[in-house]
Design a protein around this motif. Structure first.
Motif: not given
Length: 196
Positions: A97-101, A108-110, A59-64, A79-81
């Motif tokens: 930026f996203y974090s987890g295992t 998402k790491n807000t 669900p986190f797809g972006t430009d990069s 990370q994505e941009s």
């Protein structure tokens, strides 16, 4: 030490006969073996099957592309941009930026995604327009040719120095729109460093 000298080997009659017999035996053995077999040009008749399970979702797809990395403390991040070709007032210019295992559990790491330079709040991960325009490439870029901003930049890879904990990222810049009137742009790579 004396310098080495070359000496001719002198064989007696018995040694010459023994050497001749050894060469004859070697040649006879090679003839008995025959020529080496040639490899077949036809591959063996093996069959292969590749199968996959059901497709997943991301669900986190972006430009990069989502780029994973491990922080000095062992935390998994990716990370994505996104830097859309629109104006500075658009929400489409960010580094997230996203974090987890792992990828499946990350969220998402807000705190990181909204982080800004305390001395300059315009230098922000949530809106990278100022950062893109004032980075090494951005300061030489010009807007035009259908591009409303001089530089669009994406963070495309992050690495953490395990000794210092500093984060290093490659920054892909698309800048100076349509320099030859063709609708294209220049590209360059810069890098960014975060020490905190």
């Amino acid at each position: 030490m004396r310098s080495p000298t070359r000496r001719a080997a002198r064989l007696g009659p018995a040694a010459r006969r023994a050497a001749a017999l050894a060469v004859t035996a070697l040649l006879a053995g090679a003839a008995a073996l025959g020529a080496p077999a040639t490899a077949s040009a036809t591959p063996p008749s093996a069959t292969y099957t590749v199968s996959i399970g059901s497709g997943g979702s991301f669900p986190f797809g972006t430009d990069s592309p989502a780029t994973p990395y491990i922080d000095k403390d062992g935390t998994f991040y990716f990370q994505e941009s996104f830097s859309q070709y629109d104006g500075a007032d658009s929400p489409h210019h960010y580094w997230q930026f996203y974090s987890g295992t792992n990828f499946d559990t990350a969220s998402k790491n807000t705190a990181l995604s909204n982080a800004a330079d305390p001395a300059n709040p315009r230098d922000s991960n949530a809106n990278t327009v100022w950062r893109c325009d004032n980075g090494p490439t951005g300061v030489t870029a010009t807007a035009g040719g259908g591009y409303s901003l001089p530089n669009y930049c994406d963070l495309i890879g992050t690495w953490v120095d395990p000794d210092t904990g500093n984060w290093y990222g490659l920054v892909h810049n698309e800048f100076t729109g349509s320099p030859f009137g063709d609708g294209l742009h220049y590209d360059s790579i810069d890098y960014a460093v975060s020490t905190n």
